[in-house]
Design a protein around this motif. Structure first.
Motif: not given
Length: 155
Positions: A9-11, A20-21, A45-49, A56-59
């Motif tokens: 989605x971010x490409x 990035x992470x 990952x949560x910080x990057x997105x 993020x944990x639920x997903x």
């Protein structure tokens, strides 16, 4: 949404996400294949997105079915096949232009490069028909029948 979908989605490529992470590319690949990430990895990952860690944990706990994995793999293979065809076509055109130039400079009275264009062109057409499944003589159904035949099973 899975990590792969968030990334696409971010490409971003896997390499870009890893950079990035601050994670390794291998870690990103493992998570995308379904391995459970550590809490620290999820935080990165949560910080990057720029999403909540709980989200993020639920997903990440959502399971991916084997059918989804197979469908995605088939799509990836199809795209790679199409890429291979276009690469083949570009090489064909470049080499033919060079051959026609060489042919014109060395023997302008007889264009032997047409024979190369014809022979290789047949291969290009065959490759295209196979990749774009215009005539799918040896497709999945044929393979299935052959396997069943070799195993001695009746269809």
């Amino acid at each position: 949404m899975q990590l792969r979908k968030l990334r696409l989605k971010k490409g971003w490529s896997q390499e870009q996400l890893a950079q990035l992470s601050g994670l390794s590319v291998r870690t990103v690949q493992r998570i995308e294949r379904g391995q459970t990430p550590s809490l620290e990895t999820l935080k990165c990952l949560a910080a990057v997105f720029e999403i909540d860690l709980d989200e993020l944990r639920q997903e990440n706990t959502m399971t991916i079915t084997q059918e989804q994995i197979e469908t995605e793999q088939k799509a990836i293979e199809q795209v790679r096949d199409i890429k291979g065809f276009y690469s083949h076509l570009i090489k064909y055109l470049v080499v033919l232009v060079l051959l026609f130039i060489i042919n014109f400079l060395t023997n302008p009275g007889y264009f032997w490069a047409w024979w190369v264009a014809l022979g290789w062109g047949i291969g290009i057409i065959s490759h295209g028909l196979n990749v774009f499944e215009v005539f799918n003589f040896f497709g999945p159904e044929w393979e299935k029948k052959q396997v069943e035949k070799k195993l001695g099973r009746k269809l």
